[in-house]
Motif scaffolding. Structure first.
Motif, PDB file in Angstrom:
ATOM      1  N   ILE A 217       0.967  -1.143  -0.145  1.00 22.90           N
ATOM      2  CA  ILE A 217      -0.145  -0.059   0.021  1.00 22.90           C
ATOM      3  C   ILE A 217       0.898   1.351  -0.002  1.00 22.90           C
ATOM      4  O   ILE A 217       1.689   1.439   0.947  1.00 22.90           O
ATOM      5  CB  ILE A 217      -0.931   0.000   1.424  1.00 22.90           C
ATOM      6  N   GLY A 218       0.482   2.160  -1.091  1.00 19.69           N
ATOM      7  CA  GLY A 218       1.313   3.451  -1.133  1.00 19.69           C
ATOM      8  C   GLY A 218       0.876   4.496  -0.334  1.00 19.69           C
ATOM      9  O   GLY A 218      -0.276   4.693  -0.099  1.00 19.69           O
ATOM     10  N   VAL A 219       1.887   5.318   0.213  1.00 23.68           N
ATOM     11  CA  VAL A 219       1.434   6.607   1.159  1.00 23.68           C
ATOM     12  C   VAL A 219       2.195   7.548   0.918  1.00 23.68           C
ATOM     13  O   VAL A 219       3.363   7.396   0.246  1.00 23.68           O
ATOM     14  CB  VAL A 219       1.399   6.071   2.601  1.00 23.68           C
ATOM     15  N   GLN A 220       1.854   8.757   1.243  1.00 21.25           N
ATOM     16  CA  GLN A 220       2.972  10.086   1.233  1.00 21.25           C
ATOM     17  C   GLN A 220       3.875   9.952   2.548  1.00 21.25           C
ATOM     18  O   GLN A 220       3.246   9.822   3.658  1.00 21.25           O
ATOM     19  CB  GLN A 220       2.121  11.129   1.104  1.00 21.25           C
ATOM     20  N   ASN A 221       5.035  10.140   2.357  1.00 18.24           N
ATOM     21  CA  ASN A 221       5.802   9.882   3.613  1.00 18.24           C
ATOM     22  C   ASN A 221       5.469  10.858   4.774  1.00 18.24           C
ATOM     23  O   ASN A 221       5.291  12.026   4.312  1.00 18.24           O
ATOM     24  CB  ASN A 221       7.381  10.144   3.105  1.00 18.24           C
ATOM     25  N   GLY A 222       5.745  10.451   5.783  1.00 16.23           N
ATOM     26  CA  GLY A 222       5.304  11.385   7.130  1.00 16.23           C
ATOM     27  C   GLY A 222       4.134  11.853   7.273  1.00 16.23           C
ATOM     28  O   GLY A 222       3.609  12.681   8.098  1.00 16.23           O
ATOM     29  N   THR A 223       2.953  11.285   6.556  1.00 20.45           N
ATOM     30  CA  THR A 223       1.579  11.846   6.705  1.00 20.45           C
ATOM     31  C   THR A 223       0.959  10.684   7.480  1.00 20.45           C
ATOM     32  O   THR A 223       1.323   9.784   7.906  1.00 20.45           O
ATOM     33  CB  THR A 223       1.101  11.821   5.375  1.00 20.45           C
ATOM     34  N   THR A 224      -0.604  11.099   7.810  1.00 20.99           N
ATOM     35  CA  THR A 224      -1.304  10.169   8.493  1.00 20.99           C
ATOM     36  C   THR A 224      -1.418   8.835   7.779  1.00 20.99           C
ATOM     37  O   THR A 224      -1.364   7.911   8.548  1.00 20.99           O
ATOM     38  CB  THR A 224      -2.655  10.870   8.783  1.00 20.99           C
ATOM     39  N   GLY A 225      -1.502   9.024   6.509  1.00 18.31           N
ATOM     40  CA  GLY A 225      -1.673   7.698   5.916  1.00 18.31           C
ATOM     41  C   GLY A 225      -0.679   6.641   6.095  1.00 18.31           C
ATOM     42  O   GLY A 225      -0.917   5.463   6.548  1.00 18.31           O
ATOM     43  N   GLN A 226       0.624   7.228   6.096  1.00 22.90           N
ATOM     44  CA  GLN A 226       1.800   6.109   6.340  1.00 22.90           C
ATOM     45  C   GLN A 226       1.499   5.499   7.850  1.00 22.90           C
ATOM     46  O   GLN A 226       1.688   4.350   8.130  1.00 22.90           O
ATOM     47  CB  GLN A 226       3.027   7.004   6.539  1.00 22.90           C
ATOM     48  N   PHE A 227       1.164   6.454   8.798  1.00 25.82           N
ATOM     49  CA  PHE A 227       1.057   6.102  10.189  1.00 25.82           C
ATOM     50  C   PHE A 227      -0.434   5.003  10.423  1.00 25.82           C
ATOM     51  O   PHE A 227      -0.100   3.962  11.045  1.00 25.82           O
ATOM     52  CB  PHE A 227       0.879   7.135  11.212  1.00 25.82           C
ATOM     53  N   TYR A 247       6.092   7.440  -0.636  1.00 26.72           N
ATOM     54  CA  TYR A 247       6.543   8.503  -1.909  1.00 26.72           C
ATOM     55  C   TYR A 247       6.496   9.664  -1.359  1.00 26.72           C
ATOM     56  O   TYR A 247       5.890  10.157  -0.262  1.00 26.72           O
ATOM     57  CB  TYR A 247       5.320   8.274  -2.731  1.00 26.72           C
ATOM     58  N   LYS A 248       7.285  10.708  -2.278  1.00 26.27           N
ATOM     59  CA  LYS A 248       7.161  11.907  -1.934  1.00 26.27           C
ATOM     60  C   LYS A 248       5.785  12.890  -2.036  1.00 26.27           C
ATOM     61  O   LYS A 248       5.786  13.796  -1.353  1.00 26.27           O
ATOM     62  CB  LYS A 248       8.121  12.631  -2.608  1.00 26.27           C
ATOM     63  N   ASN A 249       5.025  12.169  -2.810  1.00 29.23           N
ATOM     64  CA  ASN A 249       3.575  12.847  -2.958  1.00 29.23           C
ATOM     65  C   ASN A 249       2.670  11.850  -3.362  1.00 29.23           C
ATOM     66  O   ASN A 249       3.020  10.477  -3.809  1.00 29.23           O
ATOM     67  CB  ASN A 249       3.698  13.925  -4.010  1.00 29.23           C
ATOM     68  N   GLY A 250       1.518  12.145  -3.169  1.00 29.55           N
ATOM     69  CA  GLY A 250       0.241  11.167  -3.475  1.00 29.55           C
ATOM     70  C   GLY A 250       0.269  10.625  -4.947  1.00 29.55           C
ATOM     71  O   GLY A 250      -0.131   9.677  -5.466  1.00 29.55           O
ATOM     72  N   SER A 251       0.721  11.736  -6.003  1.00 25.32           N
ATOM     73  CA  SER A 251       0.578  11.411  -7.249  1.00 25.32           C
ATOM     74  C   SER A 251       1.392  10.220  -7.758  1.00 25.32           C
ATOM     75  O   SER A 251       1.248   9.331  -8.462  1.00 25.32           O
ATOM     76  CB  SER A 251       1.015  12.607  -8.143  1.00 25.32           C
ATOM     77  N   LEU A 252       2.783  10.237  -7.082  1.00 22.65           N
ATOM     78  CA  LEU A 252       3.817   9.188  -7.342  1.00 22.65           C
ATOM     79  C   LEU A 252       3.307   8.018  -7.017  1.00 22.65           C
ATOM     80  O   LEU A 252       3.460   6.846  -7.588  1.00 22.65           O
ATOM     81  CB  LEU A 252       5.072   9.401  -6.701  1.00 22.65           C
ATOM     82  N   ALA A 253       2.495   8.215  -5.966  1.00 23.58           N
ATOM     83  CA  ALA A 253       1.791   6.837  -5.349  1.00 23.58           C
ATOM     84  C   ALA A 253       0.767   6.060  -6.336  1.00 23.58           C
ATOM     85  O   ALA A 253       0.952   4.943  -6.663  1.00 23.58           O
ATOM     86  CB  ALA A 253       1.412   6.782  -3.869  1.00 23.58           C
ATOM     87  N   VAL A 254       0.136   7.028  -6.679  1.00 19.02           N
ATOM     88  CA  VAL A 254      -0.995   6.534  -7.637  1.00 19.02           C
ATOM     89  C   VAL A 254      -0.322   6.112  -8.873  1.00 19.02           C
ATOM     90  O   VAL A 254      -0.847   4.940  -9.487  1.00 19.02           O
ATOM     91  CB  VAL A 254      -2.066   7.715  -7.827  1.00 19.02           C
ATOM     92  N   GLN A 255       0.575   6.640  -9.404  1.00 19.75           N
ATOM     93  CA  GLN A 255       1.147   6.374 -10.615  1.00 19.75           C
ATOM     94  C   GLN A 255       1.649   5.014 -10.676  1.00 19.75           C
ATOM     95  O   GLN A 255       1.740   4.129 -11.334  1.00 19.75           O
ATOM     96  CB  GLN A 255       2.329   7.400 -11.148  1.00 19.75           C
ATOM     97  N   ASP A 256       2.286   4.639  -9.594  1.00 19.78           N
ATOM     98  CA  ASP A 256       3.012   3.407  -9.135  1.00 19.78           C
ATOM     99  C   ASP A 256       1.979   2.146  -9.026  1.00 19.78           C
ATOM    100  O   ASP A 256       2.181   1.053  -9.399  1.00 19.78           O
ATOM    101  CB  ASP A 256       3.919   3.535  -7.828  1.00 19.78           C
ATOM    102  N   MET A 257       0.948   2.704  -8.667  1.00 19.66           N
ATOM    103  CA  MET A 257      -0.287   1.794  -8.341  1.00 19.66           C
ATOM    104  C   MET A 257      -0.648   1.346 -10.018  1.00 19.66           C
ATOM    105  O   MET A 257      -1.104   0.230 -10.234  1.00 19.66           O
ATOM    106  CB  MET A 257      -1.462   2.115  -7.598  1.00 19.66           C
ATOM    107  N   ILE A 258      -0.897   2.406 -10.795  1.00 18.55           N
ATOM    108  CA  ILE A 258      -1.318   2.073 -11.920  1.00 18.55           C
ATOM    109  C   ILE A 258      -0.358   1.222 -12.982  1.00 18.55           C
ATOM    110  O   ILE A 258      -0.434   0.357 -13.716  1.00 18.55           O
ATOM    111  CB  ILE A 258      -1.297   3.516 -12.837  1.00 18.55           C
ATOM    112  N   ASN A 259       0.923   1.396 -12.631  1.00 20.70           N
ATOM    113  CA  ASN A 259       2.075   0.661 -12.993  1.00 20.70           C
ATOM    114  C   ASN A 259       2.011  -0.691 -12.467  1.00 20.70           C
ATOM    115  O   ASN A 259       2.922  -1.633 -13.069  1.00 20.70           O
ATOM    116  CB  ASN A 259       3.537   1.258 -12.898  1.00 20.70           C
ATOM    117  N   GLY A 260       1.282  -0.980 -11.660  1.00 21.99           N
ATOM    118  CA  GLY A 260       1.051  -2.207 -11.014  1.00 21.99           C
ATOM    119  C   GLY A 260       2.324  -3.005  -9.941  1.00 21.99           C
ATOM    120  O   GLY A 260       2.151  -3.827  -9.538  1.00 21.99           O
ATOM    121  N   ASN A 261       2.982  -1.794  -9.473  1.00 23.97           N
ATOM    122  CA  ASN A 261       3.971  -2.089  -8.438  1.00 23.97           C
ATOM    123  C   ASN A 261       3.330  -2.129  -7.060  1.00 23.97           C
ATOM    124  O   ASN A 261       3.988  -2.703  -6.126  1.00 23.97           O
ATOM    125  CB  ASN A 261       4.943  -1.070  -8.517  1.00 23.97           C
TER     126      ASN A 261
END
Length: 283
Positions: A217-227, A247-261
């Motif tokens: 599961i992808g999250v933005q580093n240091g945010t509530t989502g990570q914890f 990830y550094k931001n949510g867009s990168l996380a969603v892109q990696d999800m689309i990429n199947g990672n």
């Protein structure tokens, strides 16, 4: 305008990736709040007078309708107002704001300009105080620390009030209620029957690190989502038997999800909507 800016951000992130994953990939947000949070500004502990001024200002813009006008620019049909930053100059009277400008609609960039709910509030606050606004853009993990080290006066970065962050800052009165939400591929029906956070978490709790294929599961580093995903006693989150990928931001996380990672993304509800809308417009 805000949609065009979001599309531009996502387009930059997606360059070189969409060809591999298929540009028709769609994503969706599971419209269930997984947490209940309050956003506030983190003020330098050595400036109690600034804390009083910030709280008075929050009260003022909520009572006179200014805050609602700002929200309408990002959630309604209004037009965002670009905010510029002056150069840091210790010889001048300045308000130095720490932020992470990769968290639309609260703070993001268009060229050299800053946009977002927090950024517009920052500009108005500086004007109210008769100070020149300086915006210091940094990784989210560093935002509260920079204020705690007196490098910045105030953190304005979609900050959730939390005891751990109080080590570095004094929180203002809250100004916005937020929540974490789950982002999945549009054709994923796993959570379609869920009606509340408990039913979503019941499914997430079926995953374990002993599974043959560990769920990521992808999250933005240091945010509530990570914890929330990895678990943290100070935040009151038990966590899940998954691999939490930062990830550094949510867009990168969603892109990696689309990429199947990774399998899913968990981020704040407002950025989740902006990001998914932008990716789906590109599809």
């Amino acid at each position: 305008m805000k949609k065009l800016l979001a599309l531009a951000l996502v387009a930059i992130i997606a360059i070189g990736c969409l060809a591999g994953c298929g540009s028709s990939a769609k994503v969706k947000v599971i419209e269930i709040d997984l947490t209940s949070e309050e956003y506030a500004f983190g003020v330098d502990k050595t400036q109690p007078e600034l804390l009083t001024e910030v709280n008075d200002f929050i009260k003022k813009i909520k009572e006179d309708g200014t805050f609602d006008e700002i929200l309408n620019k990002y959630f309604g049909d209004g037009t965002p107002t670009p905010v510029t930053s002056a150069a840091l100059d210790e010889s001048k009277d300045q308000l130095v704001v720490a932020t992470n400008a990769a968290f639309e609609p609260f703070e993001y960039m268009d060229g050299e300009n800053y946009l977002g709910i927090d950024m517009e509030i920052a500009a108005l606050l500086a004007e109210e105080l008769g100070l020149e606004l300086v915006i210091s853009n940094m990784d989210f993990d560093s935002v509260c620390l920079s204020v705690g080290q007196q490098k910045c006066d105030i953190a304005m970065a979609g900050l959730t009030v939390n005891e751990a962050r109080k080590e570095y800052v004094t929180f203002s009165d809250s100004y916005y209620n937020a929540a974490q939400r789950l982002v999945v591929m549009a054709d994923d029906t796993t959570f379609d029957a869920c009606t509340d956070a408990a039913s979503v978490e019941a499914i997430l709790n079926t995953y374990t690190l002993e599974d043959e294929t560990v769920t990521k599961i992808g999250v933005q580093n240091g945010t509530t989502g990570q914890f929330y995903v990895q678990g943290d006693a100070d935040w009151g989150f038990a966590g899940f038997g998954v691999e939490c990928v930062g990830y550094k931001n949510g867009s990168l996380a969603v892109q990696d999800m689309i990429n199947g990672n990774i399998k899913y993304v968990i981020i704040d509800s407002a950025p989740a909507k902006c990001i998914t809308d932008a990716f789906n417009e590109l599809g």
